[in-house]
Design an enzyme around this catalytic site. Structure first.
Site, PDB file in Angstrom:
ATOM      1  CD  GLU A 226      -3.189  -1.242   2.495  1.00  0.00           C
ATOM      2  OE1 GLU A 226      -2.943  -0.206   3.309  1.00  0.00           O
ATOM      3  OE2 GLU A 226      -3.748  -2.064   2.045  1.00  0.00           O
ATOM      4  CD  GLU A 334      -4.305  -7.397   1.103  1.00  0.00           C
ATOM      5  OE1 GLU A 334      -5.212  -6.937   1.919  1.00  0.00           O
ATOM      6  OE2 GLU A 334      -3.202  -7.476   1.894  1.00  0.00           O
TER       7      GLU A 334
HETATM    8  C1  XIL Z   1      -5.854  -6.507   8.202  1.00  0.00           C
HETATM    9  C2  XIL Z   1      -5.507  -8.460   8.419  1.00  0.00           C
HETATM   10  O1  XIL Z   1      -6.778  -8.337   8.107  1.00  0.00           O
HETATM   11  C3  XIL Z   1      -6.374  -7.609  10.063  1.00  0.00           C
HETATM   12  O2  XIL Z   1      -6.664  -8.821  10.638  1.00  0.00           O
HETATM   13  C4  XIL Z   1      -5.818  -6.663  10.795  1.00  0.00           C
HETATM   14  O3  XIL Z   1      -6.088  -6.317  11.935  1.00  0.00           O
HETATM   15  C5  XIL Z   1      -4.906  -5.199  10.016  1.00  0.00           C
HETATM   16  O4  XIL Z   1      -4.464  -6.010   8.678  1.00  0.00           O
HETATM   17  N1  XIL Z   1      -5.455  -4.727   3.918  1.00  0.00           N
HETATM   18  C6  XIL Z   1      -3.597  -5.363   4.069  1.00  0.00           C
HETATM   19  C7  XIL Z   1      -4.503  -6.397   4.945  1.00  0.00           C
HETATM   20  O5  XIL Z   1      -2.535  -4.672   3.342  1.00  0.00           O
HETATM   21  O6  XIL Z   1      -2.784  -6.946   5.610  1.00  0.00           O
HETATM   22  C8  XIL Z   1      -4.986  -5.710   5.869  1.00  0.00           C
HETATM   23  O7  XIL Z   1      -4.927  -6.883   6.777  1.00  0.00           O
HETATM   24  C9  XIL Z   1      -6.038  -5.356   5.088  1.00  0.00           C
HETATM   25  C10 XIL Z   1      -5.678  -4.389   4.533  1.00  0.00           C
END
Ligand code: XIL
Length: 439
Positions: A226, A334
């Site tokens: 990100e 994701e």
């Molecule tokens: C999120 C996890 O799912 C949560 O459990 C944690 O508390 C925070 O991070 N983008 C990403 C992921 O790259 O690492 C994030 O994951 C969600 C958004």
């Protein structure tokens, strides 16, 4: 000062979200609200219309409150899929995916790891949090490493022949919120002149330590996660890394990762809300520039959290191709589409499954798209739950909260089975023997 700036920037994000919410409302409830608002404004400026203005203002506030309550209150939908459980018994996504030559992955944490559903449905996994900076630090102490939780996940994956994606080495976003140490705050304890070199040292040590530890175990890493401003138009996020190390922090991280382990597949991962706006273009240009500069980048991760609107599949297809035309691999890293976005369909669970089917098919159609990772296994827990901006039901995964199969299983099983032989079969990680997998 830096803290204040971060607070202000978060406040701006929040205001932006609230504004977006109202803009959406106006788009939806449209003209009625606009007319009421106009009448209220007229009443505010012209004495003779004051009474009318006041009444409409009260009406408007009421209307907006009711609409907000409507949007934010949880909903439930019928679950026709429950009647089909018996027919679906025996469906194995994992085998079909492997034979179709694609990775279908899930984000896991220690609680959902040892489930038969993981072994049945996925040939890839990503530790959801356990490889992140703050989680690897022992007792959250910067620079002290405790790999035990992450190791148990990686070991379990390897011993079951499942590929692991490494997520993530450098992530500037939300560092204070998500158990990552607030590096800004950490650096404030040092004299200003030393902060850049302290951070550089910390990042370099982190990359070398983690990649050396997992050498030969984790083939693919989200080196930087990100890098873009979340609500921006494609510009880099003003995070701690950009502030102290400059824009080259991205290229430097890739370079060092490559030097540490030249066998790795190095990925830049980003959350995008669609695949055709300025922000998506900014991400593409960033990747293209890195490549043109000779940075060892091998792939991009399109997170594909589907949060507010359903993106165009056609735009995704085109977007994936733009990267694969550069010779890069693409993974959807994701995926989770909130069930609520399909609320207008007769059967939202089915509509969600069909949408996932389209995503998987789009990836399958391009040999450079190597995998899709869903950001969880069962609706029992999802990172969006409990956050006001994501009112329930989110329920984005393969299994419901009681670990019953959802329609996505049937849809994907069919698509993957039909795709058998359409590309090279993945040579899966051989289940490791105890001696191999000592971490
Ligand atoms: C999120 C996890 O799912 C949560 O459990 C944690 O508390 C925070 O991070 N983008 C990403 C992921 O790259 O690492 C994030 O994951 C969600 C958004």
């Amino acid at each position: 000062m830096i803290r204040e700036l971060r607070t202000i920037s978060r406040l701006c994000d929040l205001i932006y979200l609230v504004m977006e919410f109202f803009i959406t409302l106006i788009q939806i409830g449209g003209t009625l609200i606009a007319i009421l608002l106009l009448m209220a404004i007229i009443g505010l400026f012209f004495k003779r219309f004051r009474k009318m203005g006041l009444i409409t203002l009260v009406g408007l506030v009421l209307l907006l409150t009711l609409t907000a309550v409507y949007f934010l209150s949880p909903r439930t939908y019928d679950r026709p899929y429950l009647a089909q459980q018996a027919q679906w018994e025996g469906i194995s996504i994992r085998e079909a995916a492997t034979e179709a030559g694609i990775y279908i992955g899930a984000a896991v944490h220690s609680d959902n790891l040892y489930r038969s559903e993981l072994l049945n449905s996925f040939n890839s996994l990503t530790p959801e949090v356990d490889l992140k900076l703050g989680h690897l630090f022992e007792n959250e102490q910067v620079g002290t490493y405790d790999f035990s939780t992450a190791d148990s996940i990686v070991e379990y994956a390897l011993s079951n022949g499942i590929r692991v994606r490494g997520h993530t080495l450098v992530w500037g976003k939300l560092s204070a919120m998500f158990k990552a140490p607030d590096l800004d705050a950490y650096l404030e304890d040092f004299p200003e002149a030393e902060r850049s070199s302290i951070l550089k040292n910390l990042v370099d040590t982190h990359i070398k330590t983690v990649l050396s530890h997992y050498k030969g175990k984790i083939p693919q890493w989200d080196v930087v996660n990100e890098p873009l401003e979340i609500m921006g138009d494609g510009e880099l996020e003003e995070n701690v890394y950009l502030k102290y190390l400059g824009a080259s922090y991205i290229a430097d991280a890739f370079q060092l990762a490559h030097e540490t382990d030249p066998d790795l597949q190095l990925v830049l991962n980003e959350i995008l809300f669609n695949y055709q706006d300025e922000r998506a273009e900014g991400f593409y240009q960033l990747v293209k520039q890195l490549q043109a500069d000779g940075v060892p980048i091998h792939g991009v991760g399109l997170q594909s959290h589907i949060l507010y609107t359903i993106p165009s599949i056609e735009a995704l297809r085109v977007y994936i191709k733009r990267f694969t035309d550069l010779g890069l691999e693409v993974e959807l890293t994701e995926v989770d589409a909130r069930l609520r976005l399909f609320g207008d369909a007769e059967d939202p669970y089915h509509a969600q499954a069909e949408f996932y089917g389209e995503l998987v098919q789009t990836c399958l159609d391009n040999p450079g798209c190597t995998g899709i990772t869903f950001w969880g296994i069962s609706d029992q827990s999802c990172w969006m739950d409990g956050q006001m901006i994501f009112p329930a039901p989110n329920e984005p995964f393969f299994y419901d909260a009681e670990y019953r199969m959802k329609p996505v299983m049937r849809v994907l099983a069919t698509i993957l089975t039909n795709a058998k032989g359409s590309r090279e079969t993945i040579h899966m990680v051989e289940p490791a023997t105890n001696a191999d997998s000592e971490l």
